[in-house]
Design an enzyme around this catalytic site. Structure first.
Site, PDB file in Angstrom:
ATOM      1  N   SER A 198       0.834  -1.201   0.000  1.00  0.00           N
ATOM      2  CA  SER A 198       0.000   0.000   0.000  1.00  0.00           C
ATOM      3  C   SER A 198       0.876   1.261   0.000  1.00  0.00           C
ATOM      4  O   SER A 198       1.690   1.433  -0.902  1.00  0.00           O
ATOM      5  CB  SER A 198      -0.972  -0.045   1.175  1.00  0.00           C
ATOM      6  N   GLU A 322      -9.295  -5.276  -4.636  1.00  0.00           N
ATOM      7  CA  GLU A 322      -8.695  -4.184  -3.848  1.00  0.00           C
ATOM      8  C   GLU A 322      -9.744  -3.317  -3.157  1.00  0.00           C
ATOM      9  O   GLU A 322      -9.633  -2.984  -1.987  1.00  0.00           O
ATOM     10  CB  GLU A 322      -7.842  -3.275  -4.759  1.00  0.00           C
ATOM     11  N   HIS A 415      -7.729  -5.576  -0.488  1.00  0.00           N
ATOM     12  CA  HIS A 415      -6.480  -4.880  -0.194  1.00  0.00           C
ATOM     13  C   HIS A 415      -5.821  -5.474   1.056  1.00  0.00           C
ATOM     14  O   HIS A 415      -6.477  -5.687   2.068  1.00  0.00           O
ATOM     15  CB  HIS A 415      -6.811  -3.403   0.043  1.00  0.00           C
TER      16      HIS A 415
END
Length: 506
Positions: A198, A322, A415
């Site tokens: 990330s 995601e 994610h």
């Protein structure tokens, strides 16, 4: 539980850690002087040497952030403070003590959290499973939010100088520490792989374009890098002015106000500013790197495209779902029709048409979530792969695996779920709960596939024989799932739809 102590000698002094479960651990070793007092908002300084032995058995502070993000367990929170520039080292039990061992590769992890939260002490980032496979694992803290990832250098005065890109300078300092000290822990300073997820993946990609990072790492892994987090000096100055006003500055005392402010007030002011910018969908995200200084002369993607980035082998990829995380928690992404229409409001009508057409069924909820995930992460991974792949070996993946419990909960391979495989969480009690017995074998298999490739890559720069380099026009992507396989240019319409679209350009 058998535990004994281990020591290593660094350039600043002796550090003592402990051995448990087949690994040696040192926690919160300082790699820089505490950035407090007059050193707030300044480039990090080397640590002050100490006499005697420094005990590195427990985690010290994480960077100031909202307290709810610092949870380490039920009712247990990590202390916060500006004195947070430390790193942790985990080694196989046999390194360091035995001189007859060859130095092993180093894996250097940069945590995510949108540049506003996170800590290297988070239990999932423990790293012991990676170390047991034969590497030295290093995880690092860096200054977050207004104290490190918001560029306030435009507020500088001759009396109160403020430096830019503080968190990048922190990461550089930590990588220099690794170069100078990691041999004492059995690691190979000439073979460091930086990896992150990330915002951490964004930092990894950015370091590829930092001239001073040359020769500090040999490979890079960027897991779900975020888009739209690089600012120009003009945007950064505008944001800094707004931020100083929120903290209570008048027109001419911005530097003084932010220097005097309590960390907590800086955290709260940034939070309210980020909430506002999400409502407006204006320009670049407020936090992240700024281009145009000595640390980061060019936009990282431009530097990669022009062949100016470090030509090290790179793995980059995203997860299949995601956007789903952000429909539940951290509502930071445009995952609804209303938010997407605001996002695309400034685009040319053809661009808006092209983007929404790439998501069949738009504005259905699932199409909106896919579009939001691509906007935030897919676009960055595609751009990085296209740009870096023309100058250096680049390998692209997509992580599709999710145990049924995650599918049932509506999260899927969202994610950060690849971290469960990277850090071998499926072998722990938490992992067993997530797989509910029915998926235990498949979860371990996927974890093994992914860790083996990360480990091979850290040793040789090549993840595996069955994972082809990303080249045109084939664009192979390795898909991690119950049946790991290669797909060729899996989503060409989604990949090309975003070309030329930029929030900052609006």
């Amino acid at each position: 539980m058998h535990e004994h102590t281990v020591r290593a000698t660094t350039t600043s002094g002796v550090v003592e850690g402990f051995t448990r479960n087949g690994v040696n651990r040192w926690r919160s070793i300082p790699y820089a002087r505490p950035p407090v007092g007059a050193l707030r908002f300044r480039a990090p300084q080397p640590p002050q040497p100490w006499r005697g032995v420094r005990y590195c058995h427990g985690f010290a502070n994480c960077a100031p952030q909202q307290r709810r993000y610092t949870m380490l367990g039920v009712g247990k929170y990590q202390p916060m403070g500006e004195d947070c520039l430390t790193l942790n080292v985990v080694t196989p039990q046999w390194t360091g003590a035995a001189p007859d061992h060859e130095p092993v590769p180093v894996l250097f992890f940069i945590h995510g959290g949108g540049y506003i939260m996170g800590s290297s002490a988070t239990p999932i980032y423990d790293g012991a499973a990676l170390a047991r496979r034969g590497c030295v694992y290093v995880s690092v803290n860096y200054r977050l939010g207004a104290l490190g990832c918001l560029d306030l250098s435009s507020l500088s005065t001759p009396d109160i100088p403020i430096d830019s890109n503080l968190f990048l300078r922190d990461l550089l300092m930590a990588l220099n520490w690794v170069r100078d000290n990691i041999a004492a822990f059995g690691g190979d300073p000439g073979n460091v792989t930086i990896f992150g997820e990330s915002a951490g993946a964004h930092a990894v990609a950015t370091l590829l374009a930092v001239p001073d990072a040359k020769n500090l790492f040999a490979q890079a892994i960027s897991e779900s890098p975020a888009s739209g987090m690089v600012s120009t000096p003009e945007t950064a100055a505008e944001i800094a002015g707004k931020f100083a006003a929120l903290v209570g500055a008048g027109r001419d005392d911005g530097a003084e106000t932010v220097m005097r402010a309590r960390p907590r007030d800086l955290v709260d002011a940034l939070d309210s500013m980020l909430e506002r910018s999400l409502d407006d969908m204006t320009g670049a995200f407020a936090v992240g790197p700024t281009i145009g200084d000595d640390v980061l002369p060019d936009d990282p993607i431009v530097a990669m495209r022009d062949g100016k980035a470090h030509p090290v082998p790179l793995i980059v990829g995203t997860n299949a779902d995601e956007g789903k995380l952000f429909t539940r928690f951290l509502k930071l992404l445009p995952t609804t029709e209303h938010a997407i229409e605001r996002l695309l409001a400034g685009a040319e009508p053809e661009a808006r048409e092209r983007i929404t057409a790439a998501y069949p069924g738009y504005p259905r909820a699932d199409a909106c979530v896919q579009l939001g995930g691509d906007f935030a992460f897919g676009t960055a991974a595609w751009q990085i792969a296209e740009a870096h792949g023309t100058h250096a070996p680049t390998y692209v993946y997509r992580y599709d695996y999710a145990p049924r419990t995650l599918h049932w909960s509506g999260l899927g391979a969202t994610h950060a779920t690849e971290l469960l495989a990277v850090f071998d969480i499926y072998r722990t009690r938490l992992g067993a709960a997530l797989t509910a017995a029915i998926d235990h074998r498949s979860a371990l298999k996927v974890s093994n596939h992914l860790q083996t490739r990360w480990h091979n890559f850290s040793r040789t720069g090549v993840p595996s024989a069955d994972w082809p380099r990303y080249t045109h026009p084939e664009r192979p992507v390795l898909v991690f799932d119950r049946h790991t396989r290669v797909e060729y240019d899996p989503h060409p319409h989604r990949r090309t739809a975003w070309q030329g679209f930029s929030l900052a350009a609006r």
